[in-house]
Design a protein around this motif. Structure first.
Motif: not given
Length: 310
Positions: A133, A151, A199, A201, A204, A207-208, A244
């Motif tokens: 990530v 991606q 991963i 969206n 992600l 996890y961000l 993102t």
């Protein structure tokens, strides 16, 4: 594009719900100001923000223009539909140079949800996943690319220190320079295939927040929203607001702050007008200080021009 389809699906769902609520079928002939006022009030009653309602109105009018062009609709009243309440500029969430450095220097740790952890999600996340990530997010920060393009990247699209990309959203053909940090990320994953890690969206973005929490990006950040005339304000730790798209905003803002030519930035990001790019731009304190210094420091050493002598 998927996001375009999603926009029209959203407004269609709202219209379907509105039709059920009013027990009246929506027709082209019935598109008058009474209909519009009731539709807006319906969206307000469902706690949609002014900005969201304004976007839905734009999407509805786009469809109605399409229907007129194809002679499906002759009622042009909709062209005068306007939302007249207060809309606020969306908060531009970006990372400053110090915060970006924290992400770069972070060694992600495995995350396990417990009573002391913020409510990110209900499942553990490995250190390896968070490292991937981190790499994906930093690569987007270094290039200004949308997540969909990151991606879709293939290492075969890279020649030397440049990435040739046809963007997923606009189909624009771009050549994006790659700095040493971006090339190091490419080199790290090149032995394992022809692309960066994959991963979704949604994952992600979840996890961000964990990654930025571990990096200590907890500055209280104000978020203001309007619903009708009602103003709501919340304060969130910054890590809860990172997505993102923050990477693209970070690239544009820090590039401007460093003195990069706006036209060059637009050439990289694919924006066709400065107005389009400006909504991503956040004027930082450093930019203000630099511009102030240009205008006001060392004034004593500069000749004073008397306008009456011109």
């Amino acid at each position: 594009a998927k996001n375009t389809i999603k926009k029209y699906a959203n407004i269609r769902n709202i219209l379907s719900s509105f039709e059920q609520f009013t027990a009246q079928k929506i027709t082209f002939e019935g598109l008058n100001f009474m209909f519009f006022d009731r539709l807006v009030n319906f969206m307000l009653s469902n706690n949609l923000s002014n900005n969201t309602i304004a976007k839905h109105v734009v999407d509805l009018k786009s469809f109605l223009n399409w229907s007129v062009e194809r002679e499906l609709n002759k009622n042009l009243t909709f062209q005068q539909f306007r939302v007249k309440f207060n809309t606020s500029r969306a908060e531009v969430i970006f990372l400053n140079r110090s915060e970006l450095s924290r992400i770069e220097e972070l060694s992600p740790q495995a995350f396990s949800p417990d009573t002391n952890a913020p409510a990110f999600n209900n499942r553990p996340v490995s250190a390896d996943t968070l490292t991937r990530v981190k790499d994906l997010f930093l690569f987007a920060c270094y290039t200004g690319a949308r997540f969909s393009d990151v991606q879709a990247l293939r290492f075969s699209d890279i020649t030397g220190n440049a990435w040739s990309v046809i963007t997923q959203k606009t189909q624009a053909v771009l050549t994006i320079p790659l700095n040493k940090n971006a090339l190091d990320i490419i080199a790290k994953y090149r032995p394992h295939g022809n692309s960066l890690p994959r991963i979704s969206n949604q994952r992600l973005n979840e996890y961000l927040k964990i990654l930025c929490f571990q990096a200590g990006l907890n500055t209280p950040t104000r978020v203001v929203k309007f619903s009708g005339s009602l103003r709501s304000e919340t304060i969130e730790p910054k890590y809860m607001l990172i997505t993102t798209h923050t990477a693209r905003r970070t690239f544009i803002t820090l590039s401007i702050e460093a003195g990069m030519n706006p036209e060059a930035i637009m050439k990289i990001t694919g924006h066709t007008t400065y107005a389009m790019m400006k909504k991503y731009l956040q004027v930082t304190d450093t930019m203000v200080q630099n511009e102030y210094a240009k205008a006001w420091e060392n004034r004593e050493s500069k000749p004073v021009i008397n306008i009456n002598e011109r």
